[in-house]
Design a protein around this motif. Structure first.
Motif, short mmCIF file in Angstrom:
data_model
loop_
_atom_site.label_atom_id
_atom_site.label_comp_id
_atom_site.label_asym_id
_atom_site.label_seq_id
_atom_site.Cartn_x
_atom_site.Cartn_y
_atom_site.Cartn_z
N LEU A 94 48.49 -2.16 -20.88
CA LEU A 94 48.75 -3.06 -22.02
C LEU A 94 48.98 -4.50 -21.53
N PHE A 95 49.76 -4.59 -20.46
CA PHE A 95 50.07 -5.89 -19.90
C PHE A 95 48.80 -6.57 -19.39
N VAL B 136 46.76 -7.77 -22.45
CA VAL B 136 47.33 -8.97 -23.09
C VAL B 136 47.11 -10.18 -22.19
N ASN B 137 47.35 -9.97 -20.92
CA ASN B 137 47.17 -11.06 -19.95
C ASN B 137 45.71 -11.51 -19.92
N PHE C 197 44.86 -13.30 -23.37
CA PHE C 197 45.54 -14.59 -23.42
C PHE C 197 44.91 -15.55 -22.41
N LEU D 70 43.20 -19.27 -22.87
CA LEU D 70 43.57 -20.46 -22.09
C LEU D 70 42.36 -21.02 -21.33
N LEU E 23 44.24 -12.06 -5.86
CA LEU E 23 45.01 -11.28 -6.84
C LEU E 23 45.12 -12.01 -8.18
N PHE F 218 44.82 -11.90 -13.06
CA PHE F 218 45.79 -12.42 -14.03
C PHE F 218 45.36 -13.79 -14.55
N SER G 122 45.90 -15.21 -17.24
CA SER G 122 46.98 -15.95 -17.92
C SER G 122 47.72 -16.81 -16.91
N PHE G 123 47.87 -16.27 -15.73
CA PHE G 123 48.55 -17.02 -14.67
C PHE G 123 47.66 -18.14 -14.16
N ARG H 188 47.47 -20.97 -16.71
CA ARG H 188 48.73 -21.22 -17.43
C ARG H 188 48.95 -22.69 -17.74
N LEU I 44 48.09 -24.15 -21.19
CA LEU I 44 48.81 -23.69 -22.37
C LEU I 44 49.14 -24.84 -23.32
#
Lengths: 475, 327
Positions: B14-15, B18-19, B22, B26, B157, B161, B163-164, B167, B170
């Motif tokens: 799930l994470f 979403v990541n 999202f 972005l 890595l 991610f 979203s990271f 970020r 945003l």
């Protein structure tokens, strides 16, 4: 290895899988794995200092066994002195050698005598104050015949170096932790679930809140001589939230990871900023250290079962030494001393335990009296934090002097990040009757999932802010 | 245990979802929210892939100095060849190597102009500059090699991610959702095609003297990233294997900027020495006084050429490389 690093994110699942799937329920191997993992965890920072942990462990293991066999009081005292000397000697050398040499030279200089400063370039081994105190409690408890020593060397070494709490506590007592190494651990779903929640909440506090507040606290403290009084208030507020979130965040992760491995380690923070007096604050802040000092310093000196004057002496010594424990700097001594001063009136009025319940228990908001009590306690802690954070005593006084100047009443420059200064206390206030704010079993699963995801996303967003080490590592 | 593991897996999935979602939102910033599409990497890679195969003769690789110094239109006119600028912001020699490998999948260029800037060897951030190219490259073995060898493990890595990774966008996305306004970039900054970006603006003396980003920069040969130096050598070897002439070029900097770099005088000897070692022709436009660049009319900011400066440099360089073509 830092809890908030990729290294640990890879390291821990590997240990978890090996622990529960490969050597499940074989106690000896479980302990051996924990010991190996702990030494890897610590050696990741600097493998050379593993020798210090090894030395402390072997000395106390041998002293413990020997104490159990001897009844002669004199010999027992000698054995205890060996343990104290070995452990406190290492701590004193690595942590306080330069501090004492410099202080000695400076005090002679005041008298007009010039001495040569021979400081050494000593690296402070991470966590030395924590594991030294933990292992000391073992020998002292055996000496007091409150604990039986263990013959299982692996279990004992694993107890001393147990990686979840090795470098920044909680400082566990042998009475609580050691027996857990002696019995087979089996996986308990509820414990593991709660452990993960602890870890999530700890990471959120450390990465999102503490590291964000650190940016502003550092900035304001470094420019205190030009900042407005109101901004200096924000600076110390940021530091208060930073140090709480940083340290309690670490403790949460430590408790959580230990739970995931089937261990229960003690609670270290119980919403300390919701205290109504300083005595209550110290029952809620760094509980493992406060109780350690109570049991091994305050009570042996006579505690509160002596004359008023001696009680005051005991309090001042205990708090001052606890300040010095935090670091080799007069600022920490002043911080400890100040807290001792705060404590004395409460002790003299015999009101140390007048607030042993939860503030506004069963109510949504506190009453006026409680609000005043909360605010005044928080204000006193803030003043003390100035000494804790300042690089030297002079700066601390200058900071306070400037903070309480006319500029205190100017409007500070607010940053969006300051919202965390409000969000954390709000969340904690409504969850203050729980062990940690993520005990949310009563909520619907979808809402719980949303909360976890929001926290995880926030951690992801904030996780590159310098990947700061935990403050308490330096203690 | 089974229940626990299932829950951990479900929440992790799930994470990640979403990541990912999202992150995609972005990421849109780079292709949709910058007004008039002034973010050049996606445009130049799109244009590159639509260029007919085996047509590009000259390729420029390097950082923002490359993007703003080498105008393919001028090179094409003087050399009668087809040139293409694949410079991207902050492009490191590591990224340049994989960019060149991508070029070689579709074209057989005669000349590679590699822009050499000492900052490309000292700047730490491989993720951003690598990402500017990696994200827009077509899926291939080269892209996979780039992923595994071009980034540090921790950087790789972060691709999991988004979203990271994105970020920092945003606030622009929130601003767009809230006001409907796209991000404004300099009006004069325009994409001229074939990977070239140009701007007319000239830097002021005050900006050069008092707001110079090179103020605290220093050149220290011992601190240059060894891995990037290795990739520079690999790029030379790749060209040699494919019988391509490689030329190193250092774009000019304003004199005031040069004077601000500590140990700046050591930059040219260092790279000249390296070029001699690899037998690569090296042209350094701030050591080479043949073409005169004027601080306040040839530069758009403290270190990039403007349209005027790029015209001067491209005309001179195009003429110089003719001799390599003749050979």
């Amino acid at each position: 290895m830092l809890f908030n690093s990729i290294d640990f994110a890879i390291f821990f699942p590997i240990i978890f899988i090996l622990y529960w799937f490969v050597i499940n329920k074989k106690l000896k191997y479980q302990n051996l794995l924990i010991l190996t993992a702990s030494y890897i965890f610590y050696g990741w920072w600097d493998w050379r200092f593993l020798s210090l942990i090894f030395f402390s462990s072997i000395v106390d293991y041998c002293v413990g066994l020997r104490l159990n066999k001897i009844d002669d009081k004199k010999k027992r005292k000698i054995l205890l002195a060996i343990s104290l000397l070995a452990n406190l000697g290492l701590l004193g050398f690595f942590k306080y050698y330069n501090f004492f040499i410099h202080s000695l030279v400076d005090s002679f200089a005041v008298m007009g005598i010039t001495l040569h400063k021979s400081s050494l370039n000593i690296i402070l081994p991470v966590g030395i104050s924590f594991y030294t105190f933990q292992t000391l409690s073992y020998t002292i408890d055996i000496y007091r015949k409150k604990l039986k020593p263990t013959k299982d060397i692996i279990a004992f070494f694993a107890f001393v170096s147990f990686f979840p709490q090795l470098v920044a506590g909680p400082i566990e007592r042998a009475k609580n932790l050691l027996p857990q190494f002696m019995r087979t651990r089996s996986f308990v779903y509820e414990d593991a679930k709660d452990g993960l929640r602890h870890v999530l909440w700890g990471l959120f506090k450390k990465i999102v809140i503490a590291d964000t507040c650190a940016i502003y606290a550092d900035k304001i403290f470094s420019t205190y001589d030009t900042a407005n009084g109101s901004m200096l208030v924000i600076g110390i507020l940021c530091f208060a939230v930073q140090i709480y979130s940083d340290f309690s965040g670490y403790s949460d992760i430590a408790i959580g990871t230990a739970r995931l491995l089937g261990f229960n380690i003690m609670r270290n923070f119980a919403y300390p900023y919701f205290s109504r007096d300083i005595a209550e604050f110290w029952r809620r802040w760094h509980i493992s250290l406060s109780t350690w000092f109570r049991d091994y310093v305050y009570i042996p000196m006579g505690g509160s079962r002596c004359s008023k004057l001696l009680r005051i002496r005991n309090i001042i010594i205990t708090f001052t030494v606890s300040g010095l424990w935090h670091g080799a700097n007069w600022t920490f001594v002043a911080w400890g001393f100040l807290n001792g001063i705060y404590y004395i009136p409460i002790m003299l009025l015999n009101k140390q335990k007048s607030h042993s319940d939860q503030v506004a228990e069963g109510k949504l908001f506190p009453n006026i009296r409680e609000i005043i009590q909360l605010a005044s306690t928080f204000f006193l802690t803030l003043i003390a934090w100035v000494f804790f954070r300042a690089p030297n005593i002079e700066t601390a006084f200058l900071y306070l002097n400037r903070m309480f100047s006319k500029t205190l009443f100017t409007w500070p420059r607010l940053e969006p990040d300051f919202i965390w200064l409000l969000i954390l206390p709000i969340i904690e206030w409504f969850q203050r009757d729980k062990l940690h704010p993520l005990q949310i079993d009563k909520l619907h699963i979808s809402l719980r999932a949303c909360i976890y995801l929001v926290l995880a996303m926030l951690i992801l967003f904030y996780c590159d802010r310098n990947n700061q080490a935990f403050i308490y590592f330096q203690f | 245990m089974k229940k626990f593991l299932i829950k951990v897996l479900v929440y992790s999935a799930l994470f990640l979802c979403v990541n990912f979602l999202f992150g995609q939102l972005l990421k849109l910033y780079r292709t949709h929210l910058i007004e008039a599409k002034k973010f050049n990497p996606p445009i130049k890679w799109e244009e590159f892939y639509t260029t007919e195969a085996q047509t590009i003769d000259i390729v420029f690789i390097g950082s923002s100095h490359c993007i703003r110094s080498f105008d393919p239109a001028i090179f094409d006119k003087i050399t009668s060849l087809y040139s293409y600028n694949l410079g991207t912001p902050g492009q490191s020699p590591t990224t340049s190597y994989f960019v060149l490998k991508e070029v070689l999948r579709f074209h057989k260029p005669k000349i590679i102009i590699q822009e050499i800037s000492f900052r490309g060897f000292s700047a730490k951030n491989q993720l951003v500059n690598g990402g500017y190219n990696f994200d827009f490259m077509k899926i291939s073995r080269n892209k996979l090699d780039f992923f595994f060898n071009g980034f540090k493990f921790s950087e790789s890595l972060t691709f999991l991610f988004p979203s990271f990774r994105f970020r920092n966008n945003l606030r622009y996305v929130i601003n767009y959702l809230y006001t409907g306004k796209k991000v404004k970039k300099s009006k004069e900054d325009t994409y001229k095609g074939k990977g070239f970006m140009s701007r007319n603006h000239s830097v002021t003396l005050d900006e050069l003297k008092n707001n110079n980003i090179y103020e605290k920069k220093a050149f220290n040969a011992s601190k240059l990233n060894k891995n990037r130096l290795k990739y520079l050598e690999k790029t030379v070897n790749l060209c040699k294997e494919n019988k391509i002439q490689i030329i190193w070029v250092t774009a000019p900097l304003p004199k005031i900027t040069i004077s601000k770099i500590r140990h700046g005088s050591k930059i040219y000897p260092f790279f000249k020495n390296l070029a001699d070692q690899y037998r690569v022709p090296y042209i350094n436009y701030y050591a080479d006084k043949k073409v005169k660049f004027i601080d306040t009319s040839d530069f758009q900011d403290t270190h990039h050429l403007n349209r005027n400066g790029a015209k001067k440099l491209s005309t001179d360089l195009a003429k110089r490389i003719l001799e390599y073509l003749d050979n």
